[in-house]
Design a protein around this motif. Structure first.
Motif, PDB file in Angstrom:
ATOM      1  N   ALA A  59      74.376  25.960 -35.006  1.00 50.42           N
ATOM      2  CA  ALA A  59      75.672  26.593 -35.262  1.00 50.42           C
ATOM      3  C   ALA A  59      75.842  26.732 -36.773  1.00 50.42           C
ATOM      4  CB  ALA A  59      76.807  25.772 -34.654  1.00 50.42           C
ATOM      5  N   SER A  60      75.296  27.820 -37.303  1.00 51.27           N
ATOM      6  CA  SER A  60      75.365  28.048 -38.748  1.00 51.27           C
ATOM      7  C   SER A  60      74.961  29.482 -39.027  1.00 51.27           C
ATOM      8  CB  SER A  60      74.431  27.104 -39.507  1.00 51.27           C
ATOM      9  OG  SER A  60      73.100  27.553 -39.440  1.00 51.27           O
ATOM     10  N   SER A  61      75.068  29.872 -40.266  1.00 54.19           N
ATOM     11  CA  SER A  61      74.513  31.152 -40.696  1.00 54.19           C
ATOM     12  C   SER A  61      73.002  31.006 -40.837  1.00 54.19           C
ATOM     13  CB  SER A  61      75.117  31.567 -42.040  1.00 54.19           C
ATOM     14  OG  SER A  61      74.679  30.661 -43.043  1.00 54.19           O
ATOM     15  N   GLY A  62      72.318  32.095 -41.135  1.00 57.85           N
ATOM     16  CA  GLY A  62      70.884  32.036 -41.356  1.00 57.85           C
ATOM     17  C   GLY A  62      70.518  31.119 -42.511  1.00 57.85           C
ATOM     18  N   THR A  63      71.352  31.071 -43.527  1.00 52.99           N
ATOM     19  CA  THR A  63      71.089  30.200 -44.672  1.00 52.99           C
ATOM     20  C   THR A  63      71.035  28.742 -44.249  1.00 52.99           C
ATOM     21  OG1 THR A  63      72.090  31.758 -46.218  1.00 52.99           O
ATOM     22  CG2 THR A  63      71.916  29.485 -46.952  1.00 52.99           C
ATOM     23  N   GLY A  64      71.843  28.365 -43.263  1.00 50.67           N
ATOM     24  CA  GLY A  64      71.780  27.008 -42.728  1.00 50.67           C
ATOM     25  C   GLY A  64      70.418  26.724 -42.126  1.00 50.67           C
ATOM     26  N   GLY A  65      69.848  27.711 -41.440  1.00 53.36           N
ATOM     27  CA  GLY A  65      68.511  27.553 -40.899  1.00 53.36           C
ATOM     28  C   GLY A  65      67.471  27.406 -41.991  1.00 53.36           C
ATOM     29  N   MET A  66      67.641  28.169 -43.082  1.00 47.30           N
ATOM     30  CA  MET A  66      66.726  28.056 -44.222  1.00 47.30           C
ATOM     31  C   MET A  66      66.809  26.661 -44.828  1.00 47.30           C
ATOM     32  SD  MET A  66      67.458  31.781 -46.015  1.00 47.30           S
ATOM     33  CE  MET A  66      66.268  31.614 -47.362  1.00 47.30           C
ATOM     34  N   LEU A 160      51.994  24.428 -44.893  1.00 44.65           N
ATOM     35  CA  LEU A 160      52.960  25.005 -43.969  1.00 44.65           C
ATOM     36  C   LEU A 160      53.411  26.389 -44.438  1.00 44.65           C
ATOM     37  CD1 LEU A 160      55.305  21.942 -43.258  1.00 44.65           C
ATOM     38  CD2 LEU A 160      53.530  22.857 -41.753  1.00 44.65           C
ATOM     39  N   THR A 161      53.554  27.318 -43.495  1.00 48.57           N
ATOM     40  CA  THR A 161      54.116  28.634 -43.779  1.00 48.57           C
ATOM     41  C   THR A 161      55.503  28.712 -43.151  1.00 48.57           C
ATOM     42  OG1 THR A 161      51.924  29.655 -43.722  1.00 48.57           O
ATOM     43  CG2 THR A 161      53.826  31.120 -43.557  1.00 48.57           C
ATOM     44  N   ILE A 162      56.514  28.945 -43.975  1.00 50.77           N
ATOM     45  CA  ILE A 162      57.902  28.990 -43.520  1.00 50.77           C
ATOM     46  C   ILE A 162      58.473  30.363 -43.865  1.00 50.77           C
ATOM     47  CG2 ILE A 162      60.179  27.936 -43.761  1.00 50.77           C
ATOM     48  CD1 ILE A 162      58.788  25.334 -44.525  1.00 50.77           C
ATOM     49  N   VAL A 163      58.959  31.069 -42.856  1.00 55.59           N
ATOM     50  CA  VAL A 163      59.332  32.471 -43.021  1.00 55.59           C
ATOM     51  C   VAL A 163      60.807  32.697 -42.715  1.00 55.59           C
ATOM     52  CG1 VAL A 163      58.913  34.832 -42.229  1.00 55.59           C
ATOM     53  CG2 VAL A 163      57.001  33.233 -42.459  1.00 55.59           C
ATOM     54  N   ASP A 164      61.495  33.321 -43.648  1.00 48.36           N
ATOM     55  CA  ASP A 164      62.848  33.835 -43.422  1.00 48.36           C
ATOM     56  C   ASP A 164      62.699  35.192 -42.732  1.00 48.36           C
ATOM     57  OD1 ASP A 164      65.221  35.289 -43.599  1.00 48.36           O
ATOM     58  OD2 ASP A 164      65.242  35.336 -45.788  1.00 48.36           O
ATOM     59  N   ALA A 165      62.984  35.196 -41.418  1.00 49.72           N
ATOM     60  CA  ALA A 165      62.929  36.441 -40.651  1.00 49.72           C
ATOM     61  C   ALA A 165      64.330  36.811 -40.175  1.00 49.72           C
ATOM     62  CB  ALA A 165      61.975  36.303 -39.469  1.00 49.72           C
ATOM     63  N   ILE A 166      65.323  36.488 -40.994  1.00 48.36           N
ATOM     64  CA  ILE A 166      66.714  36.666 -40.578  1.00 48.36           C
ATOM     65  C   ILE A 166      67.036  38.129 -40.326  1.00 48.36           C
ATOM     66  CG2 ILE A 166      69.124  36.366 -41.291  1.00 48.36           C
ATOM     67  CD1 ILE A 166      68.122  33.818 -42.820  1.00 48.36           C
ATOM     68  N   VAL A 184      59.854  29.680 -38.377  1.00 48.42           N
ATOM     69  CA  VAL A 184      60.490  30.988 -38.513  1.00 48.42           C
ATOM     70  C   VAL A 184      61.993  30.798 -38.358  1.00 48.42           C
ATOM     71  CG1 VAL A 184      60.737  33.300 -37.561  1.00 48.42           C
ATOM     72  CG2 VAL A 184      58.487  32.220 -37.609  1.00 48.42           C
ATOM     73  N   VAL A 185      62.736  31.346 -39.307  1.00 48.43           N
ATOM     74  CA  VAL A 185      64.202  31.254 -39.292  1.00 48.43           C
ATOM     75  C   VAL A 185      64.780  32.640 -39.037  1.00 48.43           C
ATOM     76  CG1 VAL A 185      66.269  30.633 -40.605  1.00 48.43           C
ATOM     77  CG2 VAL A 185      64.127  29.364 -40.966  1.00 48.43           C
ATOM     78  N   SER A 186      65.755  32.717 -38.141  1.00 49.02           N
ATOM     79  CA  SER A 186      66.445  33.989 -37.942  1.00 49.02           C
ATOM     80  C   SER A 186      67.928  33.730 -37.720  1.00 49.02           C
ATOM     81  CB  SER A 186      65.834  34.768 -36.773  1.00 49.02           C
ATOM     82  OG  SER A 186      66.271  36.116 -36.803  1.00 49.02           O
ATOM     83  N   GLY A 187      68.696  34.804 -37.553  1.00 57.43           N
ATOM     84  CA  GLY A 187      70.140  34.676 -37.395  1.00 57.43           C
ATOM     85  C   GLY A 187      70.677  35.669 -36.390  1.00 57.43           C
ATOM     86  N   SER A 188      71.826  35.350 -35.831  1.00 61.43           N
ATOM     87  CA  SER A 188      72.363  36.130 -34.713  1.00 61.43           C
ATOM     88  C   SER A 188      72.895  37.501 -35.109  1.00 61.43           C
ATOM     89  CB  SER A 188      73.494  35.335 -34.041  1.00 61.43           C
ATOM     90  OG  SER A 188      74.510  34.989 -34.971  1.00 61.43           O
ATOM     91  N   GLN A 189      73.280  37.674 -36.360  1.00 65.82           N
ATOM     92  CA  GLN A 189      74.041  38.865 -36.749  1.00 65.82           C
ATOM     93  C   GLN A 189      73.192  40.040 -37.216  1.00 65.82           C
ATOM     94  OE1 GLN A 189      73.503  36.276 -38.571  1.00 65.82           O
ATOM     95  NE2 GLN A 189      73.566  36.700 -40.762  1.00 65.82           N
TER      96      GLN A 189
END
Length: 233
Positions: A59-66, A160-166, A184-189
Motif C-alpha cells: 500500500a504505497s506509491s511506486g517510490t515506496g516499492g523502490m 542483483l539487478t533491480i528494475v524500476d518498471a513503474i 521488479v518494481v511497478s505501480g498501479s497508476q
C-alpha cells in the motif's frame, strides 16, 4: 458530469468497470473471501511480471516499492551501480544515498539508453558493487533500456539487478525470469490503469536470499514480513 481525459504517463485513465468495482462494499481483509480474491491477484501478477516468483502488493506509491527494494536488499556501506538517465534514475540514487549506500552513478544523456558495454566495463573495474539499480522505461524521457543485456552482465558477477518498471510494465517487454531480473518494481497508476496507491514488487530466489543479510532499517516496508503474509494471502 464533465469528462476528463488524462494524457499522462500516470495516473492513467481508470476504465469504467474498475470504477464500478471500487463502488462495491469493502471486504474485510482477514476473511476467507478476501484471501480468495488476493490469491487470484497474486496469481495474475505473476503472469504480468513474467515470473514464477512472489509478487508482493504494497500500500504505497511506486517510490515506496523502490525504497523497499533498496532497504531490504542491501546493508550500510554496500556499493550499488545506479544508471541515471532521467528523473527516476536520479531517484534511485537519492534513495540509495539516503540509506548510506555507496552510489556509483552512471550518468547518461537524458533521452539515450545506457550502453551495455559501458555497464560491463564498470562492473569489471569495481568488484565491490552488489547491485544494479536501473529503469525499464525512464518516464521523464520515454527511453526504454536494454534490461536483458544489463541483467546478463550483472548475473555473471553475482550482482542483483533491480528494475524500476513503474511506467513500463505491461507496455514494454520485460521477461523477468527468462532474463534473470531479481527485483521488479511497478505501480498501479500506470499500465495497470488502476487508481494510484499500490506498488508491486517481484522477488527472485536470489533476492529473497539477499534479504537475509540486509541490516538497513525497515518496518512498514519489511519485505520478509510481507512474504509471510503473502504465503497466507
Amino acid at each position: 458530469m464533465k469528462k476528463i481525459k488524462l494524457m499522462t504517463p500516470g495516473p492513467s485513465p481508470v476504465p469504467p468497470f474498475v470504477r464500478q468495482s471500487l463502488a462495491k462494499e469493502v471486504i474485510h481483509h482477514r476473511t476467507d473471501e478476501f484471501r480468495s480474491v488476493l490469491g487470484e491477484v497474486h496469481s495474475g501478477l505473476k503472469g504480468l511480471f513474467c515470473t514464477e516468483s512472489p509478487v508482493l502488493v504494497l500500500a504505497s506509491s511506486g517510490t515506496g516499492g523502490m525504497e523497499a527494494a533498496v532497504s531490504n536488499m542491501f546493508s550500510r556501506g554496500d556499493r550499488v551501480l545506479v544508471i541515471s538517465g532521467g528523473k527516476f534514475g536520479e531517484r534511485w540514487a537519492q534513495i540509495a544515498a539516503r540509506y548510506s549506500l555507496g552510489v556509483v552513478e552512471m550518468n547518461i544523456e537524458w533521452g539515450t539508453a545506457p550502453s551495455p558495454e559501458e555497464v560491463g566495463s564498470i562492473l569489471e573495474k569495481d568488484h565491490e558493487i552488489k547491485g544494479v539499480l536501473t529503469t525499464l522505461c525512464e518516464t521523464s524521457t520515454a527511453t526504454v533500456y536494454d534490461i536483458k543485456s544489463i541483467a546478463a552482465l550483472a548475473r555473471k558477477k553475482n550482482i542483483l539487478t533491480i528494475v524500476d518498471a513503474i511506467s513500463g510494465l505491461g507496455q514494454d517487454i520485460l521477461l523477468t525470469d527468462e532474463w534473470g531480473v531479481d527485483v521488479v518494481v511497478s505501480g498501479s497508476q500506470k499500465g495497470f490503469m488502476l487508481p494510484p496507491g499500490l506498488a508491486f514488487v517481484s522477488l527472485s530466489e536470489r533476492a529473497v536470499k539477499g534479504m537475509e543479510s540486509s541490516d538497513l532499517p525497515k518496518f512498514y516496508f519489511d519485505l520478509s514480513k510481507s512474504l509471510k503474509s503473502y504465503e497466507k494471502n
